[in-house]
Motif scaffolding. Structure first.
Motif, short mmCIF file in Angstrom:
data_model
loop_
_atom_site.label_atom_id
_atom_site.label_comp_id
_atom_site.label_asym_id
_atom_site.label_seq_id
_atom_site.Cartn_x
_atom_site.Cartn_y
_atom_site.Cartn_z
N SER A 121 7.74 75.98 -63.90
CA SER A 121 8.81 76.32 -62.98
C SER A 121 9.28 75.05 -62.30
CB SER A 121 8.32 77.32 -61.93
OG SER A 121 9.28 77.48 -60.90
N SER A 122 10.57 75.00 -62.00
CA SER A 122 11.11 73.86 -61.29
C SER A 122 11.15 74.10 -59.79
CB SER A 122 12.54 73.55 -61.79
OG SER A 122 12.52 73.22 -63.16
N PHE A 123 10.81 75.31 -59.37
CA PHE A 123 10.95 75.67 -57.97
C PHE A 123 9.61 76.13 -57.41
CE2 PHE A 123 14.94 76.60 -60.16
CZ PHE A 123 15.80 75.76 -59.46
N THR A 124 9.21 75.51 -56.30
CA THR A 124 7.95 75.86 -55.66
C THR A 124 7.93 77.33 -55.27
OG1 THR A 124 7.73 73.63 -54.77
CG2 THR A 124 6.43 75.36 -53.72
N GLY A 125 6.89 78.01 -55.68
CA GLY A 125 6.73 79.42 -55.31
C GLY A 125 7.62 80.38 -56.05
N GLN A 126 8.31 79.93 -57.10
CA GLN A 126 9.25 80.80 -57.82
C GLN A 126 8.55 82.03 -58.38
OE1 GLN A 126 11.25 78.93 -61.11
NE2 GLN A 126 12.63 80.64 -61.46
N TYR A 127 7.33 81.87 -58.85
CA TYR A 127 6.58 82.99 -59.43
C TYR A 127 5.46 83.45 -58.50
CZ TYR A 127 9.15 81.92 -63.67
OH TYR A 127 10.15 81.70 -64.59
N GLY A 128 5.61 83.14 -57.22
CA GLY A 128 4.60 83.58 -56.26
C GLY A 128 3.39 82.66 -56.26
N PHE A 129 2.42 83.03 -55.45
CA PHE A 129 1.22 82.23 -55.31
C PHE A 129 0.01 82.96 -55.87
CE2 PHE A 129 4.00 80.84 -51.80
CZ PHE A 129 4.15 79.51 -52.16
N GLN A 130 -0.86 82.20 -56.51
CA GLN A 130 -2.10 82.75 -57.03
C GLN A 130 -3.09 83.00 -55.89
OE1 GLN A 130 -2.45 83.41 -60.25
NE2 GLN A 130 -4.59 84.07 -60.28
N LYS A 131 -3.05 82.13 -54.89
CA LYS A 131 -3.97 82.26 -53.76
C LYS A 131 -3.37 81.56 -52.55
CE LYS A 131 -8.85 81.37 -52.53
NZ LYS A 131 -9.25 82.79 -52.44
N ILE A 132 -3.66 82.07 -51.36
CA ILE A 132 -3.24 81.44 -50.11
C ILE A 132 -4.49 81.07 -49.33
CG2 ILE A 132 -2.05 81.75 -47.92
CD1 ILE A 132 -0.07 83.53 -49.36
N ILE A 133 -4.57 79.81 -48.94
CA ILE A 133 -5.77 79.28 -48.28
C ILE A 133 -5.43 78.88 -46.85
CG2 ILE A 133 -7.49 77.43 -48.31
CD1 ILE A 133 -7.17 77.30 -51.34
N SER A 134 -6.24 79.35 -45.90
CA SER A 134 -6.08 78.93 -44.51
C SER A 134 -6.93 77.68 -44.28
CB SER A 134 -6.53 80.05 -43.56
OG SER A 134 -5.68 81.17 -43.67
N LEU A 135 -6.30 76.66 -43.70
CA LEU A 135 -6.98 75.39 -43.47
C LEU A 135 -7.23 75.18 -41.98
CD1 LEU A 135 -5.29 72.76 -45.82
CD2 LEU A 135 -7.44 73.96 -46.14
N ASP A 136 -8.45 74.78 -41.66
CA ASP A 136 -8.83 74.52 -40.28
C ASP A 136 -9.21 73.04 -40.15
OD1 ASP A 136 -9.70 74.58 -37.69
OD2 ASP A 136 -11.36 75.99 -38.00
N ASN A 137 -8.23 72.22 -39.75
CA ASN A 137 -8.45 70.77 -39.59
C ASN A 137 -9.02 70.13 -40.85
OD1 ASN A 137 -7.55 71.02 -36.95
ND2 ASN A 137 -9.61 71.24 -36.11
N LYS A 138 -8.43 70.45 -41.99
CA LYS A 138 -8.89 69.93 -43.27
C LYS A 138 -7.71 69.40 -44.09
CE LYS A 138 -13.36 70.89 -43.19
NZ LYS A 138 -14.41 69.85 -43.39
N SER A 139 -8.06 68.79 -45.22
CA SER A 139 -7.06 68.33 -46.18
C SER A 139 -7.24 69.06 -47.50
CB SER A 139 -7.20 66.82 -46.41
OG SER A 139 -6.95 66.11 -45.22
N LEU A 140 -6.17 69.11 -48.28
CA LEU A 140 -6.20 69.86 -49.55
C LEU A 140 -5.35 69.13 -50.58
CD1 LEU A 140 -5.74 73.68 -50.05
CD2 LEU A 140 -4.12 72.11 -51.11
N ALA A 141 -5.83 69.13 -51.81
CA ALA A 141 -5.06 68.56 -52.92
C ALA A 141 -5.26 69.43 -54.15
CB ALA A 141 -5.50 67.13 -53.22
N THR A 142 -4.21 69.54 -54.94
CA THR A 142 -4.25 70.33 -56.16
C THR A 142 -3.80 69.48 -57.34
OG1 THR A 142 -3.82 72.41 -54.99
CG2 THR A 142 -3.38 72.38 -57.36
N SER A 143 -4.56 69.52 -58.42
CA SER A 143 -4.16 68.89 -59.68
C SER A 143 -4.00 69.98 -60.72
CB SER A 143 -5.22 67.89 -60.14
OG SER A 143 -5.29 66.79 -59.27
N GLY A 144 -3.00 69.82 -61.58
CA GLY A 144 -2.76 70.83 -62.60
C GLY A 144 -2.36 70.22 -63.92
N SER A 145 -2.52 70.98 -64.98
CA SER A 145 -2.16 70.51 -66.32
C SER A 145 -0.93 71.21 -66.86
CB SER A 145 -3.33 70.75 -67.28
OG SER A 145 -3.60 72.15 -67.39
N TYR A 146 -0.32 72.08 -66.06
CA TYR A 146 0.70 72.99 -66.58
C TYR A 146 2.13 72.52 -66.33
CZ TYR A 146 0.59 74.36 -61.67
OH TYR A 146 0.60 74.34 -60.30
#
Length: 231
Positions: A121-146
């Motif tokens: 997809s060229s648009f963030t969230g176009q097909y919805g989200f697989q999971k939603i994560i609540s962050l409490d004073n943390k950092s997050l990174a995602t790597s993908g192959s798709y």
């Protein structure tokens, strides 16, 4: 990471054409005999020539560095540090998908980060989200192959290259998300776990409990999305 994360990977990135978008013929013998020997981070070292000057040395003139796998995470940390040092108590910093949060959002709730479904997809969230994560004073990174890939002779190759084989990864992991105190660590670990593949990545997390790695995987199982998480 037993070599899964290797900043000396740039000769491979160039050869596969991810840097200049070329489409050359891939020669596995050339990769093994000529490229893998110079993809050696241990051959690059730093000497201090004076109190304020440092010199980067490399034992092979053809070795080159590529810190793209941590650049965005590092940048997030720099901006987050600036905000924090200036008394900003509530913020979310996002650069290229890497995120750092502190405090709460405008509604007074913890910041919520959506992990995309691993589809083209060229648009963030176009097909919805697989999971939603609540962050409490943390950092997050995602790597993908798709999403970041190229087609060579009709075959799709991920932009993530395994420094040990010299070839783009070919495993059933589609997306790896890591939560950490610093975005640079989450960035590096998400890339490394993608390279390892699902089973080896889980084993690595189990064997390095002192790192307290929190990870969330989306992987392919017979054509269906499956999830694994340790939080």
């Amino acid at each position: 990471t037993n070599g899964a994360f290797n900043p000396a990977i740039f000769p491979l990135v160039k050869y596969w054409g991810f840097f200049n978008n070329s489409n050359q013929v891939i020669d596995s013998t050339f990769i093994k005999d000529s490229l893998l020997p110079i993809v050696n981070f241990d051959s690059i070292y730093i000497n201090q020539s004076s109190e304020s000057n440092w010199i980067i040395n490399k034992s092979n003139i053809n070795s080159e560095l590529d810190f793209n796998a941590i650049a965005q995470g590092y940048s997030v940390d720099v901006v987050a540090g600036y905000l924090q040092n200036n008394g900003i108590e509530n913020y979310k910093v996002e650069i290229g998908g890497e995120v750092a949060v502190r405090g709460v959002n405008s509604a007074g709730d913890l910041w919520r980060i959506g992990i995309e479904r691993p589809v083209d997809s060229s648009f963030t969230g176009q097909y919805g989200f697989q999971k939603i994560i609540s962050l409490d004073n943390k950092s997050l990174a995602t790597s993908g192959s798709y999403r970041k890939y190229k087609i060579i002779n009709g075959k799709r190759f991920s932009h993530t290259i395994d420094p040990l084989t010299g070839f783009p990864i070919n495993n059933n992991l589609l997306s790896v998300t890591v939560i950490s105190d610093f975005a640079i660590d989450a960035d590096a670990l998400s890339t490394s776990l993608m390279v390892m593949g699902k089973d080896s990545a889980i084993k690595f997390i189990d064997q390095t409990k002192d790192l307290k790695i929190k990870a969330y995987f989306i992987y392919d199982s017979l054509g269906s999305f499956r999830e694994w998480s340790n939080f």
